[in-house]
Write a protein that holds these residues in place. Structure first.
Motif, PDB file in Angstrom:
ATOM      1  N   ILE A   8       0.869  -1.189   0.000  1.00 27.29           N
ATOM      2  CA  ILE A   8       0.000   0.000   0.000  1.00 27.29           C
ATOM      3  C   ILE A   8       0.899   1.231   0.000  1.00 27.29           C
ATOM      4  O   ILE A   8       1.336   1.676  -1.052  1.00 27.29           O
ATOM      5  N   ASN A   9       1.232   1.761   1.166  1.00 30.31           N
ATOM      6  CA  ASN A   9       2.049   2.973   1.228  1.00 30.31           C
ATOM      7  C   ASN A   9       3.530   2.652   1.337  1.00 30.31           C
ATOM      8  O   ASN A   9       3.922   1.577   1.782  1.00 30.31           O
ATOM      9  N   GLY A  10       4.339   3.627   0.957  1.00 25.57           N
ATOM     10  CA  GLY A  10       5.773   3.492   1.128  1.00 25.57           C
ATOM     11  C   GLY A  10       6.231   3.904   2.512  1.00 25.57           C
ATOM     12  O   GLY A  10       7.083   3.260   3.114  1.00 25.57           O
ATOM     13  N   VAL A  11       5.674   5.015   3.050  1.00 28.30           N
ATOM     14  CA  VAL A  11       6.091   5.568   4.338  1.00 28.30           C
ATOM     15  C   VAL A  11       4.844   5.924   5.135  1.00 28.30           C
ATOM     16  O   VAL A  11       3.952   6.609   4.621  1.00 28.30           O
ATOM     17  N   VAL A  12       4.777   5.468   6.388  1.00 30.93           N
ATOM     18  CA  VAL A  12       3.644   5.779   7.276  1.00 30.93           C
ATOM     19  C   VAL A  12       4.190   6.226   8.622  1.00 30.93           C
ATOM     20  O   VAL A  12       5.048   5.562   9.213  1.00 30.93           O
ATOM     21  N   PHE A  13       3.684   7.366   9.104  1.00 33.93           N
ATOM     22  CA  PHE A  13       4.012   7.883  10.438  1.00 33.93           C
ATOM     23  C   PHE A  13       2.710   7.860  11.232  1.00 33.93           C
ATOM     24  O   PHE A  13       1.819   8.671  11.001  1.00 33.93           O
ATOM     25  N   HIS A  14       2.593   6.920  12.181  1.00 34.83           N
ATOM     26  CA  HIS A  14       1.302   6.540  12.759  1.00 34.83           C
ATOM     27  C   HIS A  14       1.303   6.669  14.278  1.00 34.83           C
ATOM     28  O   HIS A  14       2.168   6.112  14.967  1.00 34.83           O
ATOM     29  N   ARG A  15       0.354   7.440  14.800  1.00 30.82           N
ATOM     30  CA  ARG A  15       0.154   7.584  16.247  1.00 30.82           C
ATOM     31  C   ARG A  15       1.474   7.827  16.989  1.00 30.82           C
ATOM     32  O   ARG A  15       1.779   7.221  18.020  1.00 30.82           O
ATOM     33  N   THR A  16       2.246   8.752  16.438  1.00 29.80           N
ATOM     34  CA  THR A  16       3.530   9.138  17.016  1.00 29.80           C
ATOM     35  C   THR A  16       3.674  10.645  16.861  1.00 29.80           C
ATOM     36  O   THR A  16       3.661  11.143  15.736  1.00 29.80           O
TER      37      THR A  16
ATOM     38  N   SER B 212     -10.880  -3.768  -2.624  1.00 26.06           N
ATOM     39  CA  SER B 212      -9.731  -2.979  -3.051  1.00 26.06           C
ATOM     40  C   SER B 212      -8.930  -2.495  -1.852  1.00 26.06           C
ATOM     41  O   SER B 212      -9.443  -2.415  -0.731  1.00 26.06           O
ATOM     42  N   ARG B 213      -7.689  -2.160  -2.115  1.00 30.90           N
ATOM     43  CA  ARG B 213      -6.911  -1.444  -1.104  1.00 30.90           C
ATOM     44  C   ARG B 213      -7.379  -0.004  -1.045  1.00 30.90           C
ATOM     45  O   ARG B 213      -8.148   0.470  -1.888  1.00 30.90           O
ATOM     46  N   GLN B 214      -6.879   0.740  -0.048  1.00 30.02           N
ATOM     47  CA  GLN B 214      -7.132   2.172   0.028  1.00 30.02           C
ATOM     48  C   GLN B 214      -6.461   2.882  -1.148  1.00 30.02           C
ATOM     49  O   GLN B 214      -5.448   2.403  -1.663  1.00 30.02           O
ATOM     50  N   PRO B 215      -6.983   4.037  -1.569  1.00 26.39           N
ATOM     51  CA  PRO B 215      -6.370   4.760  -2.695  1.00 26.39           C
ATOM     52  C   PRO B 215      -5.157   5.586  -2.267  1.00 26.39           C
ATOM     53  O   PRO B 215      -5.056   6.770  -2.541  1.00 26.39           O
ATOM     54  N   TYR B 216      -4.215   4.958  -1.549  1.00 27.05           N
ATOM     55  CA  TYR B 216      -3.009   5.611  -1.082  1.00 27.05           C
ATOM     56  C   TYR B 216      -1.813   4.768  -1.519  1.00 27.05           C
ATOM     57  O   TYR B 216      -1.831   3.547  -1.419  1.00 27.05           O
ATOM     58  N   SER B 217      -0.746   5.421  -1.974  1.00 31.58           N
ATOM     59  CA  SER B 217       0.475   4.666  -2.296  1.00 31.58           C
ATOM     60  C   SER B 217       1.722   5.532  -2.143  1.00 31.58           C
ATOM     61  O   SER B 217       2.667   5.394  -2.903  1.00 31.58           O
ATOM     62  N   GLY B 218       1.702   6.426  -1.152  1.00 28.59           N
ATOM     63  CA  GLY B 218       2.828   7.328  -0.953  1.00 28.59           C
ATOM     64  C   GLY B 218       3.209   7.467   0.507  1.00 28.59           C
ATOM     65  O   GLY B 218       3.605   6.504   1.152  1.00 28.59           O
ATOM     66  N   ILE B 219       3.084   8.704   1.036  1.00 32.93           N
ATOM     67  CA  ILE B 219       3.362   9.004   2.438  1.00 32.93           C
ATOM     68  C   ILE B 219       2.049   9.301   3.148  1.00 32.93           C
ATOM     69  O   ILE B 219       1.238  10.100   2.667  1.00 32.93           O
ATOM     70  N   VAL B 220       1.839   8.667   4.301  1.00 34.00           N
ATOM     71  CA  VAL B 220       0.653   8.906   5.127  1.00 34.00           C
ATOM     72  C   VAL B 220       1.095   9.291   6.531  1.00 34.00           C
ATOM     73  O   VAL B 220       1.950   8.608   7.123  1.00 34.00           O
ATOM     74  N   ILE B 221       0.514  10.364   7.043  1.00 39.50           N
ATOM     75  CA  ILE B 221       0.687  10.746   8.445  1.00 39.50           C
ATOM     76  C   ILE B 221      -0.661  10.530   9.115  1.00 39.50           C
ATOM     77  O   ILE B 221      -1.654  11.166   8.754  1.00 39.50           O
ATOM     78  N   ASN B 222      -0.707   9.614  10.069  1.00 41.27           N
ATOM     79  CA  ASN B 222      -1.966   9.087  10.593  1.00 41.27           C
ATOM     80  C   ASN B 222      -2.064   9.339  12.096  1.00 41.27           C
ATOM     81  O   ASN B 222      -1.283   8.788  12.876  1.00 41.27           O
ATOM     82  N   ASN B 223      -3.023  10.195  12.498  1.00 41.90           N
ATOM     83  CA  ASN B 223      -3.259  10.461  13.916  1.00 41.90           C
ATOM     84  C   ASN B 223      -1.971  10.844  14.644  1.00 41.90           C
ATOM     85  O   ASN B 223      -1.668  10.333  15.729  1.00 41.90           O
ATOM     86  N   ALA B 224      -1.208  11.736  14.051  1.00 36.19           N
ATOM     87  CA  ALA B 224       0.060  12.174  14.629  1.00 36.19           C
ATOM     88  C   ALA B 224       0.078  13.701  14.696  1.00 36.19           C
ATOM     89  O   ALA B 224      -0.257  14.365  13.711  1.00 36.19           O
ATOM     90  N   GLU B 225       0.488  14.252  15.826  1.00 36.11           N
ATOM     91  CA  GLU B 225       0.517  15.695  16.029  1.00 36.11           C
ATOM     92  C   GLU B 225       1.952  16.210  16.028  1.00 36.11           C
ATOM     93  O   GLU B 225       2.885  15.513  16.424  1.00 36.11           O
ATOM     94  N   GLY B 226       2.114  17.454  15.576  1.00 39.58           N
ATOM     95  CA  GLY B 226       3.418  18.099  15.626  1.00 39.58           C
ATOM     96  C   GLY B 226       4.436  17.522  14.664  1.00 39.58           C
ATOM     97  O   GLY B 226       5.638  17.573  14.931  1.00 39.58           O
ATOM     98  N   VAL B 227       3.982  17.009  13.525  1.00 37.02           N
ATOM     99  CA  VAL B 227       4.889  16.391  12.556  1.00 37.02           C
ATOM    100  C   VAL B 227       5.363  17.437  11.548  1.00 37.02           C
ATOM    101  O   VAL B 227       4.584  18.275  11.087  1.00 37.02           O
ATOM    102  N   LYS B 228       6.648  17.368  11.192  1.00 36.51           N
ATOM    103  CA  LYS B 228       7.246  18.248  10.194  1.00 36.51           C
ATOM    104  C   LYS B 228       7.557  17.428   8.948  1.00 36.51           C
ATOM    105  O   LYS B 228       8.079  16.315   9.052  1.00 36.51           O
ATOM    106  N   LEU B 229       7.246  17.990   7.783  1.00 32.61           N
ATOM    107  CA  LEU B 229       7.376  17.263   6.522  1.00 32.61           C
ATOM    108  C   LEU B 229       8.254  18.071   5.578  1.00 32.61           C
ATOM    109  O   LEU B 229       7.841  19.106   5.057  1.00 32.61           O
ATOM    110  N   TRP B 230       9.476  17.589   5.344  1.00 27.24           N
ATOM    111  CA  TRP B 230      10.443  18.354   4.568  1.00 27.24           C
ATOM    112  C   TRP B 230      11.057  17.495   3.462  1.00 27.24           C
ATOM    113  O   TRP B 230      11.498  16.360   3.682  1.00 27.24           O
ATOM    114  N   SER B 231      11.122  18.042   2.262  1.00 22.79           N
ATOM    115  CA  SER B 231      12.008  17.570   1.188  1.00 22.79           C
ATOM    116  C   SER B 231      11.818  16.096   0.830  1.00 22.79           C
ATOM    117  O   SER B 231      12.774  15.374   0.578  1.00 22.79           O
ATOM    118  N   ASN B 232      10.564  15.638   0.799  1.00 19.62           N
ATOM    119  CA  ASN B 232      10.261  14.286   0.348  1.00 19.62           C
ATOM    120  C   ASN B 232       9.868  14.300  -1.124  1.00 19.62           C
ATOM    121  O   ASN B 232       9.358  15.300  -1.632  1.00 19.62           O
TER     122      ASN B 232
END
Length: 337
Positions: free
Chosen positions: A71-79, A115-135
């Motif tokens: 499904i996704n390549g990168v997941v940041f989950h509940r962190t 079907s799978r979910q329509p996601y195949s990249g980066i997902v940030i899931n239920n996470a606060e204060g996340v910074k997203l740079w240069s992906n």
């Protein structure tokens, strides 16, 4: 640093994974519960469930190449308090979406009914204060999400703490994240020579409202200068520079870029002109090719000096632009506020 939690295989389930530590490359196929007819897992690099136990500091997920995942390549989950940066994500989403034909279909696909979910990249899931740079992300399909924020329930997801310089080579961008993601002009940044042929429209559409980020065609010539997010301190005062002309805001960028082209220049910046007779104008600063930053610490990631070094000077409405070659040479990254 890469921290991840892999769920234990349930009975009659299997996980396919392989690692190549020299490049932080990870391909994690899929998990199929053989008692059912659907996929229950399939993430690649997966940081998960640290919200209640990791109460101080931050976790960083950096410099990974994720491809060939279910499904996704990168997941940041509940962190919370995470930094997700400089990851390259492509050729994921190998689990079928049933509205698309899979040719040739593999044996494990035959009995799938969902079907799978329509996601195949980066997902940030239920996470606060996340910074997203240069992906850099290329989703499998035009209507797969390349960048997505998720939250339980019907409310909006937690906003990003900061971000910028993220590129999308194919796919949708979540409406809550679009301000820090831009279309790639050079699709090779996403790990492939050029994007595959445009996919046809499926029979159903995702329910969320994506930001309109067009899919690029064939690779184009990269921009001469890359913009760097620099916050309120955009003048690299320890780099050899010349104070250039002042220009009206509507022409300042083009004029200062031309000045840099005509001189021996590796970068330029713009800021409000503080001189009394130049109110409303933008001042152009040209950073010369014929000299090195001094002190030497300012020659490496100058906008993010963890050692307290002062390389950047305060500006008003500042902007900073640098050639790709100089950006790589001096590791010039976006300010991580």
């Amino acid at each position: 640093m890469l921290m991840y939690e892999s769920p234990l295989p349930a009975p009659n389930a299997f996980i396919l994974n392989y690692f190549s530590a020299n490049k932080s490359e990870l391909g994690w196929g899929y998990t199929i519960d053989q008692k059912t007819d659907y996929i229950v897992d399939g993430m690649g690099v997966y940081v998960t469930r640290n919200k209640d136990t990791y109460l101080h500091g931050q976790m960083e997920l950096t410099d990974n190449i994720a491809y060939g995942n279910g499904i996704n390549g990168v997941v940041f989950h509940r962190t919370d308090r995470g930094v997700v940066k400089r990851n390259t994500v492509y050729n994921n989403g190998v689990i079928p979406r049933l509205e698309y034909s899979e040719l040739p279909a593999e044996d494990w696909m035959v009995d799938l009914k969902k079907s799978r979910q329509p996601y195949s990249g980066i997902v940030i899931n239920n996470a606060e204060g996340v910074k997203l740079w240069s992906n850099n992300v290329m989703a499998r399909y035009d209507d797969d999400y390349a960048y997505n924020l998720e939250v339980d329930g019907s409310g909006p997801p937690p906003p990003l703490a900061a971000g910028g310089n993220n590129k999308v080579c194919r796919g949708l961008v979540d409406e809550y994240i679009g301000g820090v993601v831009w279309p790639a002009t050079d699709t090779t940044v996403c790990g492939v020579p050029s994007p595959p042929a445009t996919t046809p429209a499926p029979s159903t559409s995702p329910t969320k409202s994506p930001v309109a980020v067009p899919t690029t065609g064939a690779p184009t010539e990269p921009a001469k200068y890359v913009e760097i997010s620099c916050g309120g301190a955009c003048h690299l005062i320890q780099w050899p520079y010349d104070m250039g002309n002042a220009y009206a805001p509507n022409v300042a960028h083009a004029a200062c870029e031309l000045d840099c082209d005509l001189g021996v220049c590796k970068a330029f910046s713009l800021q409000d002109d503080y001189r009394p007779n130049m109110v409303g104008m933008m001042r152009c600063f040209l950073y010369r090719e014929d000299g090195e930053p001094s002190p030497e610490v300012c020659a490496n990631d100058p906008f993010n000096r963890a050692d307290g070094g002062t390389c950047a000077y305060a500006t008003s409405n500042g902007q900073f632009f640098i050639t790709p070659e100089a950006k790589e040479m001096y590791n010039v990254y976006n300010l991580e506020e």
